[in-house]
Design an enzyme around this catalytic site. Structure first.
Site, short mmCIF file in Angstrom:
data_model
loop_
_atom_site.label_atom_id
_atom_site.label_comp_id
_atom_site.label_asym_id
_atom_site.label_seq_id
_atom_site.Cartn_x
_atom_site.Cartn_y
_atom_site.Cartn_z
N TYR A 173 36.45 44.33 -7.49
CA TYR A 173 35.82 45.23 -8.45
C TYR A 173 36.06 46.70 -8.12
CZ TYR A 173 33.33 41.28 -10.53
OH TYR A 173 33.01 40.11 -11.17
N GLU A 214 26.85 22.51 14.79
CA GLU A 214 27.15 22.53 13.35
C GLU A 214 25.93 22.77 12.47
OE1 GLU A 214 29.11 18.92 12.01
OE2 GLU A 214 28.69 19.37 9.91
N ASP A 273 28.75 16.79 13.62
CA ASP A 273 28.52 15.43 13.16
C ASP A 273 29.67 14.53 13.60
OD1 ASP A 273 26.12 15.87 11.90
OD2 ASP A 273 26.98 16.10 9.89
#
Lengths: 366, 366
Positions: free
Chosen positions: A109, A202, A254
């Site tokens: 922008y 995580e 995980d």
């Protein structure tokens, strides 16, 4: 052990900033002198096309090969991206010297304020990556930051360099929810620490559990929350902890292909960032949750889905996953066809992960 | 103006904690005395089915009607959810009295440590919502927190109540990347502030811009980053700033139906939380980006997509959107068929949003 960092270490960030402004200045001078000598200005940079991206086992990340591209104002098709690149360099130089920060979207922008046109944000993102490639610096170095924020907690005192905070220090245990890793933290100098390792995690819930259970004290660790895939600023921050403070880094995710890859991107980076050097921590270790942990700790699991299995086959062929540990774990995932989340250890009580699993895995991967 | 908060205000959080433990204790006592008197234990609570959810214009949020449901251990189909509910109450009481925190996911796995079975996480989430309904308290009150973290920045001094930090204070200007809103901040007491308003912002990049441009000083404001849809802990935090400190709150989002709704959920909450009272800030104002701002400020826009238009028609019929301003802006969006992001103001330069737009809109919506 109280480690006070010497002055040599303390100026890492201000040195970097000087380097950035010098690089941008040099780029401008080069174009100016080409024009001055009556030549069409041009810029050369390494090609980022797929066939020029190689995995380099020595630096343990993807790098760009020898192919180069040239953008010249003489070529009518190059004039637009050439001009955009020069504007982006100008804007970055203004940001950096005025010590303001921006985002990818904001740059898109902001161009309109200069009557510079980008078709869409994708086009401006590409030009920003071009500038990274030309300078060999990442966009965070020239003050363009991601939106995402992750966090850090542990006994490290930092000294700010952002306007209004110069010389002020903060100990990263001062807020038990974790200290956000944004432009101000990223651009701070490291002052002192008693930590002897970095533990990256995580998930936010587990990060909070680790803080509550005093993992930072019990294990002398600086805790970093990656909040899923680590933002680039966070990857750079882990690298700094590892290189500047010489702290070994351990990553807990995980137990599934996506968690594995979160660890891998911290360790060896991504093909998209083959033109950059300061985002990887090749000596960091993926400490769990391994497929073999799922078996050994009898964790509650979910079945692997088709998309997980497809992903494991991709990772198996990926040059970053060549070594024995990764190949063994990929094979184990494919054998057991199960996955497990970090929180699965709560089946043995909330603190089992800290009391039993964490020390075992830190030892195993040290 | 330096506002030092009296002792009456300071004990808000510790009062709440006492209330939570008392409520859990009362629930346990009730079940115990039913058993003791030779009755099958049972629990009553308001029904959360769709036909029992009403919008209440007086409290300006969705509430539950008079329908109630009863869970009784006498009914064989109720035994499972009844037992799960009692276990969840036990676990919450342990968490709260041991001053540990947990997450929805963690509760699901923790059940296994007690040989309590949930089919999947959806089932345990539902039971946690049951417990909220029975107690009339939100799960954050009984120590179950979301993973997501947003942030706050401004001159407010808080005092921690979490273990190891009791009595320690932090001024929320101490980290210019923003102070994370997690369990520790949520459970802190407010000590003193010079701020006279709250400004909530949807996007991380703009939050950083506001900090860099000293909006907190220039406008005496506490800045809150919602980071998209505000997590419940953040909505509760904005409410506390509004109620305890009596600060008016202004919300700035993207100019599209999703941004509108981010503001609305802070103001009037969601139907999903019709059983709760402490998550809304009915007097907060949506200050922009309005559809009419897009027109008046000639912002760069994107066309509305089908999904945006469908969403606007839904919002048009939503009882929370009944008042004139919301209806006018929905109509304007549908007329102009365009949307704009907060960063679009950068077309007038990086600081235009702070120098021109922000003061105009604060005045307009005060």
């Amino acid at each position: 052990m109280w480690k006070k960092l010497g002055n040599r270490k303390k100026s890492v960030v201000s040195e970097k900033k000087k380097e950035v402004l010098e690089s941008l200045g040099k780029l401008g001078l080069k174009i100016y002198s080409q024009l001055n000598n009556g030549h069409f200005p041009s810029i050369q940079m390494p090609s980022r096309s797929t066939e020029n991206i190689y995995y380099n086992p020595e630096v343990r990340q993807f790098i760009l090969g020898d192919k180069r591209v040239r953008r010249s104002a003489r070529n009518i098709r190059h004039i637009r991206p050439f001009t955009q690149l020069v504007w982006t360099a100008l804007f970055s130089s203004e940001l950096t010297s005025q010590r303001k920060t921006s985002t990818l979207r904001d740059v898109y922008y902001s161009a309109q304020a200069y009557e510079m046109k980008f078709k869409d944000q994708q086009e401006s993102n590409n030009i920003i990556t071009d500038l990274e490639t030309v300078l060999g610096l990442s966009r965070e170095d020239f003050s363009i930051f991601p939106e995402e924020r992750s966090a850090v907690f542990g006994d490290l005192t930092i000294e700010y360099t952002v306007p209004g905070y110069e010389g002020r220090t903060l100990n990263l245990t001062s807020h038990p929810d974790g200290v956000m890793i944004g432009p101000a933290l990223t651009s701070s100098e490291f002052v002192e620490t008693t930590a002897d390792k970095v533990i990256a995690i995580e998930k936010g819930g587990l990060f909070t559990r680790f803080v509550e259970e005093n993992v930072h004290k019990k294990f002398n660790a600086i805790l970093v929350l990656t909040a899923g895939q680590a933002p680039r600023a966070t990857r750079h921050f882990i690298r700094r902890l590892n290189k500047e403070l010489e702290l070994p880094a351990f990553i807990f995710t995980d137990g599934d292909p996506w968690g594995m890859h979160i660890a891998m991107v911290v360790i060896s980076g991504s093909a998209n960032a083959a033109h950059l050097r300061d985002l990887t921590t090749p000596d960091a270790k993926w400490s769990g949750v391994w497929a073999s942990d799922i078996v050994n700790y009898k964790l509650p699991t979910d079945p692997l889905e088709d998309v997980d299995i497809k992903r494991l086959h991709e990772l198996k062929r990926d040059p970053r996953y060549k070594n024995k540990l990764w190949q063994r774990e990929i094979k184990t995932f494919l054998d057991i066809r199960r996955k497990a989340e970090q929180e699965a250890f709560s089946r043995y009580g909330l603190t089992y992960i800290v009391d039993e699993y964490l020390p075992a895995k830190l030892e195993e991967t040290s």
